[in-house]
Design an enzyme around this catalytic site. Structure first.
Site, short mmCIF file in Angstrom:
data_model
loop_
_atom_site.label_atom_id
_atom_site.label_comp_id
_atom_site.label_asym_id
_atom_site.label_seq_id
_atom_site.Cartn_x
_atom_site.Cartn_y
_atom_site.Cartn_z
N ASP A 51 2.55 2.52 2.41
CA ASP A 51 3.83 2.27 3.09
C ASP A 51 4.88 1.80 2.07
OD1 ASP A 51 5.62 1.90 5.14
OD2 ASP A 51 4.57 0.24 6.10
N GLY A 84 0.80 -1.22 0.00
CA GLY A 84 0.00 0.00 0.00
C GLY A 84 0.83 1.27 0.00
N SER A 132 -5.61 3.34 7.49
CA SER A 132 -6.35 2.13 7.90
C SER A 132 -7.40 1.62 6.90
CB SER A 132 -7.04 2.30 9.27
OG SER A 132 -6.09 2.27 10.30
N THR A 133 -7.58 2.32 5.78
CA THR A 133 -8.69 1.91 4.89
C THR A 133 -8.25 1.00 3.75
OG1 THR A 133 -8.48 3.93 3.56
CG2 THR A 133 -10.02 3.98 5.41
N1 AR6 Z 1 -0.99 7.42 -2.43
C1 AR6 Z 1 -2.11 7.69 -1.71
N2 AR6 Z 1 -2.88 6.74 -1.16
C2 AR6 Z 1 -2.50 5.44 -1.34
C3 AR6 Z 1 -1.33 5.08 -2.06
C4 AR6 Z 1 -0.56 6.14 -2.62
N3 AR6 Z 1 0.56 5.91 -3.30
N4 AR6 Z 1 -1.23 3.73 -2.05
C5 AR6 Z 1 -2.29 3.25 -1.36
N5 AR6 Z 1 -3.06 4.29 -0.95
P1 AR6 Z 1 -2.89 0.93 3.15
P2 AR6 Z 1 -3.57 0.65 5.98
C6 AR6 Z 1 -4.30 4.28 -0.15
O1 AR6 Z 1 -3.17 -0.51 2.90
O2 AR6 Z 1 -4.94 0.21 5.64
C7 AR6 Z 1 0.84 -1.75 4.87
O3 AR6 Z 1 1.30 -3.00 4.44
C8 AR6 Z 1 -5.15 3.02 -0.20
O4 AR6 Z 1 -5.96 3.02 -1.36
O5 AR6 Z 1 -1.68 1.51 2.52
O6 AR6 Z 1 -3.40 1.67 7.06
C9 AR6 Z 1 1.51 -1.28 6.16
O7 AR6 Z 1 2.82 -1.76 6.26
C10 AR6 Z 1 -5.95 3.16 1.07
O8 AR6 Z 1 -7.08 4.00 0.85
O9 AR6 Z 1 -2.76 1.24 4.73
C11 AR6 Z 1 0.61 -1.86 7.20
O10 AR6 Z 1 0.97 -3.20 7.50
C12 AR6 Z 1 -5.01 3.92 2.01
O11 AR6 Z 1 -3.93 4.39 1.20
C13 AR6 Z 1 -0.75 -1.82 6.58
O12 AR6 Z 1 -0.54 -1.85 5.17
C14 AR6 Z 1 -4.45 3.07 3.15
O13 AR6 Z 1 -4.17 1.75 2.68
C15 AR6 Z 1 -1.49 -0.56 6.90
O14 AR6 Z 1 -2.78 -0.65 6.37
#
Ligand code: AR6
Length: 209
Positions: A65, A63, A149-150
């Site tokens: 991260d 994601g 978190s989404t």
């Molecule tokens: N720019 C903006 N938003 C983004 C991008 C980007 N480049 N990439 C994804 N999103 P997530 P979480 C959005 O899964 O739910 C990781 O493995 C995505 O569409 O990144 O907090 C960490 O290491 C979603 O709406 O974060 C943790 O283990 C939002 O970012 C875990 O995931 C958050 O999705 C954290 O999970």
């Protein structure tokens, strides 16, 4: 009254290099500061602080991260490993350099996992709030958040956006009259549907405040 005059400004059609072509943004004034929504990739944002949706071990992942570490380079992980060997608690955030990103800092915020954390509502607000306090303490002018978190953590976006917007809106009101460097807080949403959900939450927040 929180909002006065010409507060809702819809800016459509600005061209950017993001993956969606035309950039969508939505800006409201909250007291003296701005709350903004943009559609795009957070790694392309030029601001003082880019917030990462990290995990407790600060181990990197997928994601947002994964994207931040990939684009920011190894300097970010090097610093988090050295400074925060015990990681970061859910609902908290820590700061590192921003490597190759166009920012001064990356804040690694750990949001709750929707499935495993009974206190998820409070923890999500705390994750956003920790970043805002850190930004003010570090004298930052601008902060961009992803929708914490989404993604992998499964928090439904409609519910999470209410918490995110309320936490940021209330914070911006609380620093009204405080001589802080903060100028705006932005959410960078990764899809048009996420953008629309956040926009509705902003409108509802403004109506209620
Ligand atoms: N720019 C903006 N938003 C983004 C991008 C980007 N480049 N990439 C994804 N999103 P997530 P979480 C959005 O899964 O739910 C990781 O493995 C995505 O569409 O990144 O907090 C960490 O290491 C979603 O709406 O974060 C943790 O283990 C939002 O970012 C875990 O995931 C958050 O999705 C954290 O999970």
């Amino acid at each position: 009254m929180l909002l006065g005059g010409d507060n809702f400004v819809m800016k459509g059609g600005d061209m950017v290099s993001g993956r969606s072509g035309a950039m969508l943004s939505y800006v409201v004034n909250v007291s003296l500061r701005r709350l903004e929504l943009v559609l795009g990739d957070i790694t392309e944002q030029a601001v003082d602080v880019i917030v990462n949706a990290a995990n407790r071990r600060l181990a990197g992942g997928g994601g947002v991260d994964g994207a931040i570490h990939r684009c920011g380079g190894a300097a970010i992980m090097k610093e988090t490993r050295e400074k925060y060997p015990d990681g970061c608690k859910t609902g908290s955030a820590v700061a590192s350099n921003a490597g190759n990103l166009k920012a001064k800092y990356v804040f690694h915020a750990v949001g709750p996992n929707w499935y495993y954390e009974p206190d998820r509502f409070d923890l999500l607000g705390l994750a956003y709030g920790s970043c805002l306090k850190l930004a003010v303490n570090l004298g930052c002018r601008s902060v961009v958040f992803p929708s914490i978190s989404t993604g992998s953590y499964g928090y439904p976006i409609a519910e999470s956006s209410v918490v995110a917007i309320k936490t940021v809106g209330d914070f911006l009101k609380s620093v009204d009259g405080v001589n802080s460097s903060l100028e705006f807080v932005r959410f960078c949403l990764f899809s048009e549907s996420d953008f629309a959900v956040y926009r509705e939450s902003v409108d509802n927040y403004c109506k209620d405040n």
